[in-house]
Design a protein around this motif. Structure first.
Motif, PDB file in Angstrom:
ATOM      1  N   MET A   1       0.823  -1.202   0.000  1.00 56.98           N
ATOM      2  CA  MET A   1       0.000   0.000   0.000  1.00 56.98           C
ATOM      3  C   MET A   1       0.863   1.260   0.000  1.00 56.98           C
ATOM      4  N   ALA A   2       1.950   1.255   0.726  1.00 59.72           N
ATOM      5  CA  ALA A   2       2.803   2.439   0.793  1.00 59.72           C
ATOM      6  C   ALA A   2       3.417   2.743  -0.569  1.00 59.72           C
ATOM      7  N   THR A   3       3.751   1.723  -1.332  1.00 57.24           N
ATOM      8  CA  THR A   3       4.339   1.941  -2.650  1.00 57.24           C
ATOM      9  C   THR A   3       3.352   2.633  -3.578  1.00 57.24           C
ATOM     10  N   GLU A   5       0.972   4.623  -2.638  1.00 54.20           N
ATOM     11  CA  GLU A   5       0.851   6.002  -2.168  1.00 54.20           C
ATOM     12  C   GLU A   5       2.021   6.845  -2.652  1.00 54.20           C
ATOM     13  N   TYR A   6       3.227   6.289  -2.620  1.00 52.45           N
ATOM     14  CA  TYR A   6       4.388   7.007  -3.134  1.00 52.45           C
ATOM     15  C   TYR A   6       4.246   7.275  -4.627  1.00 52.45           C
TER      16      TYR A   6
END
Length: 50
Positions: A1-3, A5-6
């Motif tokens: 999920m963080a990827t 968002e980035y």
């Protein structure tokens, strides 16, 4: 999920940079900015000369 968002953040930053580049490279923007700066310099010069 963080990827993900980035990736969305990077795409938004690139889109913003492209919009700003388009605004800055517009000739009417530069002429308005130049008129503003010259007007400010003229007013400051008149205040110093008084």
């Amino acid at each position: 999920m963080a990827t993900a968002e980035y990736a969305v953040g990077i795409l938004a930053a690139v889109a913003l940079a492209l919009v700003l580049l388009r605004i800055i490279t517009d000739n009417s923007f530069f002429s308005r900015l130049l008129r503003l700066v010259l007007d400010i310099l003229q007013r400051v010069g008149a205040m110093i000369g008084s």
